[in-house]
Enzyme design. Structure first.
Site, PDB file in Angstrom:
ATOM      1  N   GLY A 153       7.908 -11.901 -10.716  1.00 21.87           N
ATOM      2  CA  GLY A 153       7.464 -13.072  -9.968  1.00 21.87           C
ATOM      3  C   GLY A 153       8.315 -13.393  -8.759  1.00 21.87           C
ATOM      4  N   GLU A 161      10.762  -7.227 -14.248  1.00 23.87           N
ATOM      5  CA  GLU A 161       9.524  -6.538 -13.888  1.00 23.87           C
ATOM      6  C   GLU A 161       9.059  -6.881 -12.470  1.00 23.87           C
ATOM      7  OE1 GLU A 161       7.866  -6.749 -18.496  1.00 23.87           O
ATOM      8  OE2 GLU A 161       7.180  -8.185 -16.984  1.00 23.87           O
ATOM      9  N   PRO A 162       9.783  -6.444 -11.447  1.00 30.68           N
ATOM     10  CA  PRO A 162       9.314  -6.701 -10.080  1.00 30.68           C
ATOM     11  C   PRO A 162       8.079  -5.874  -9.751  1.00 30.68           C
ATOM     12  CG  PRO A 162      11.237  -5.265 -10.061  1.00 30.68           C
ATOM     13  CD  PRO A 162      11.037  -5.693 -11.480  1.00 30.68           C
ATOM     14  N   GLY A 163       7.118  -6.497  -9.118  1.00 31.43           N
ATOM     15  CA  GLY A 163       5.914  -5.798  -8.678  1.00 31.43           C
ATOM     16  C   GLY A 163       5.692  -6.063  -7.209  1.00 31.43           C
ATOM     17  N   ARG A 164       5.217  -7.280  -6.909  1.00 32.41           N
ATOM     18  CA  ARG A 164       4.997  -7.696  -5.520  1.00 32.41           C
ATOM     19  C   ARG A 164       6.253  -7.504  -4.662  1.00 32.41           C
ATOM     20  NH1 ARG A 164       1.644 -12.117  -4.335  1.00 32.41           N
ATOM     21  NH2 ARG A 164       1.985 -12.791  -6.481  1.00 32.41           N
ATOM     22  N   ARG A 215      -7.526 -11.597  -1.903  1.00 40.52           N
ATOM     23  CA  ARG A 215      -6.568 -12.674  -2.155  1.00 40.52           C
ATOM     24  C   ARG A 215      -6.832 -13.937  -1.329  1.00 40.52           C
ATOM     25  NH1 ARG A 215      -1.738 -12.468  -1.079  1.00 40.52           N
ATOM     26  NH2 ARG A 215      -0.938 -13.674  -2.821  1.00 40.52           N
ATOM     27  N   CYS A 225     -20.950 -10.046   3.052  1.00 36.74           N
ATOM     28  CA  CYS A 225     -21.980 -11.067   3.221  1.00 36.74           C
ATOM     29  C   CYS A 225     -21.659 -12.294   2.380  1.00 36.74           C
ATOM     30  CB  CYS A 225     -23.338 -10.482   2.842  1.00 36.74           C
ATOM     31  SG  CYS A 225     -24.712 -11.518   3.370  1.00 36.74           S
ATOM     32  N   GLU A 226     -20.555 -12.954   2.721  1.00 35.92           N
ATOM     33  CA  GLU A 226     -20.082 -14.172   2.072  1.00 35.92           C
ATOM     34  C   GLU A 226     -19.418 -15.055   3.120  1.00 35.92           C
ATOM     35  OE1 GLU A 226     -20.175 -15.306  -1.047  1.00 35.92           O
ATOM     36  OE2 GLU A 226     -21.141 -13.560  -1.970  1.00 35.92           O
ATOM     37  N   TYR A 232      -1.608  -6.148  -4.567  1.00 42.44           N
ATOM     38  CA  TYR A 232      -2.897  -6.721  -4.973  1.00 42.44           C
ATOM     39  C   TYR A 232      -3.998  -6.571  -3.930  1.00 42.44           C
ATOM     40  CZ  TYR A 232       0.268  -8.552  -8.426  1.00 42.44           C
ATOM     41  OH  TYR A 232       1.234  -8.650  -9.396  1.00 42.44           O
TER      42      TYR A 232
END
Length: 434
Positions: free
Chosen positions: A248, A290-293, A330, A361-362, A390
């Site tokens: 995190g 647990e680093p990810g980002r 995101r 198409c949003e 992500y």
């Protein structure tokens, strides 16, 4: 322009990363294109590991592969001596396909299937993080059937809230993840796990949220958990060998973000756990994170080609690009914010404010609102920073748009690590009705 990692401006005046011209990358590989700065990912991995090594602490730094999982990324994590956190059969399969050492794989998730758990046990992975009572009973039955023993951690929710977006909070009491510490579920889970001969209960795990810019939450979580560890030692004779405090750790997306160095997170966590265990007469556990980002987020950029534009007099100007929520959901999901420049003139002074629209198409397919840019025409290349986490992981085929290619850049060399999807790929699994 903020300089991330090896990003800079070359002699031609173009944005470059890893010594590679981004305009050349789009000519060679097309757009949209995910580009990763390998040197920055290596630097981050080594920074986390070195912080533990300097204090001579037994540890594992596990890359949280949900942030960005491909065979090449898993191989890079292995090169840097990281462990690996997976949360699905697909991520586990990717790790095994990359020949990642199974004994350094940790399997997370709140609803692991029988097939996924069997895959984990058959490949003798290093640890399963047990999330709930249903999973515990399922895992017990599979271990008994296969007559195997497995290392486990119990995921607990310590009741600590991180100051981040509500959708990505996970450590508070009301969470879909883990055994709650406040209501006694964690204690019951530990007693149950300790009584089963096929479990080796290594210790405890928690994760309090994502995109966190201070250490307070981690320290509070550590305090609550270590205090409970002392109770369990006295009552159950159990002493945790491992304390996993999750990930995190925040990164800079825009000038509003002020992340701290990886070493500061680690050093403060170590100091707190040392003090707490000493006060409680507990052995210092091995610390896992647990680093990810924080390993891949700001190492990635996405390159788009600008297409149509639309002026709404007195309101705003829209610029549309050839990607959008199909390659970066995101902004629609989290209201995430990004910065961007034109790859051919990243240092040019802006003279207009535009909003970057995706091609899906949003109405909600907007990548960036109110972005200052120099005058921008069709076919210009827009570089959006910090899309490494992500983006690819959450990419999708909405409107049957093929997913982009992925390129790693390092020392002046570009390596294609994921091919661009084709229209043929889109219909490959379809079956005719008649």
């Amino acid at each position: 322009m903020y300089h991330y990692g090896t990003s800079g401006v070359n002699k031609a005046g173009n944005l470059e990363i890893g010594g590679v011209d981004t305009i050349e990358l789009t000519r060679d590989f097309g757009t949209p294109l995910y580009v990763y700065d390998v040197a920055l990912m290596r630097e981050r991995a080594r920074g986390f590991k070195q912080a533990f090594e300097e204090q001579n602490i037994n540890s594992q730094v596990a890359y949280a592969s949900k942030a960005f999982s491909t065979v090449a990324m898993v191989q890079l994590a292995e090169e840097e001596g990281l462990s690996l956190d997976v949360v699905s059969g697909g991520e586990l399969y990717t790790a095994l396909a990359a020949d990642f050492p199974p004994d350094r794989i940790h399997f997370h998730g709140n609803n692991k299937s029988k097939e996924e758990l069997e895959m984990a046990l058959d490949n003798r992975i290093g640890c399963i993080v047990v999330d709930n009572f249903f999973e515990m009973e399922l895992l017990k039955s599979i271990c008994k059937e296969k007559n195997v023993k497995v290392n486990i951690l119990l995921r607990i929710t310590p009741g600590i809230e991180a100051h981040t977006h509500d959708y990505i909070l996970t450590g508070q009491e009301d969470s879909k993840f883990g055994f709650d510490l406040q209501n006694g579920q964690a204690g019951t889970a530990l007693i149950t796990a300790l009584q089963f001969e096929h479990f080796d209960v290594l210790g405890l795990h928690c994760h309090i949220g994502s995109q966190i810019f201070e250490t307070t939450g981690f320290l509070l979580a550590a305090k609550k958990i270590v205090e409970q560890m002392a109770v369990w030692k006295n009552e159950l004779g159990f002493e945790a060998k491992v304390l996993n405090l999750g990930g995190g750790f925040g990164i800079r997306y825009t000038k509003e973000d002020e992340p701290i160095p990886p070493s500061q997170y680690v050093s403060e966590i170590i100091k707190e756990v040392k003090n707490l265990t000493s006060q409680s007469s507990l052995k210092m556990p091995e610390i896992w994170i647990e680093p990810g980002r924080s390993l891949v987020g700001d190492a990635g950029i996405t390159l788009y080609q600008v297409g149509s534009s639309k002026d709404v007099p007195g309101v705003r100007k829209y610029l549309a690009v050839d990607g959008g929520m199909s390659d970066n959901i995101r902004p629609a999901l989290y209201q995430a914010k990004y910065e961007a420049v034109l790859a051919k003139k990243p240092l040019a002074q802006p003279n207009e404010t535009v909003s970057i629209a995706g091609k899906c198409c949003e109405s909600g397919d907007m990548l960036i609102w109110d972005l200052p840019l120099p005058e921008t025409g069709a076919e210009e290349i827009l570089a959006v920073f910090c899309t490494g986490a992500y983006g690819y992981s959450m990419s999708n085929n909405y409107n049957r748009i093929p997913r982009p290619a992925v390129v790693f850049v390092e020392n002046g060399k570009a390596t294609l690590v994921v091919k661009r999807e084709t229209y043929e790929d889109i219909v490959r699994l379809d079956l005719p009705f008649k």
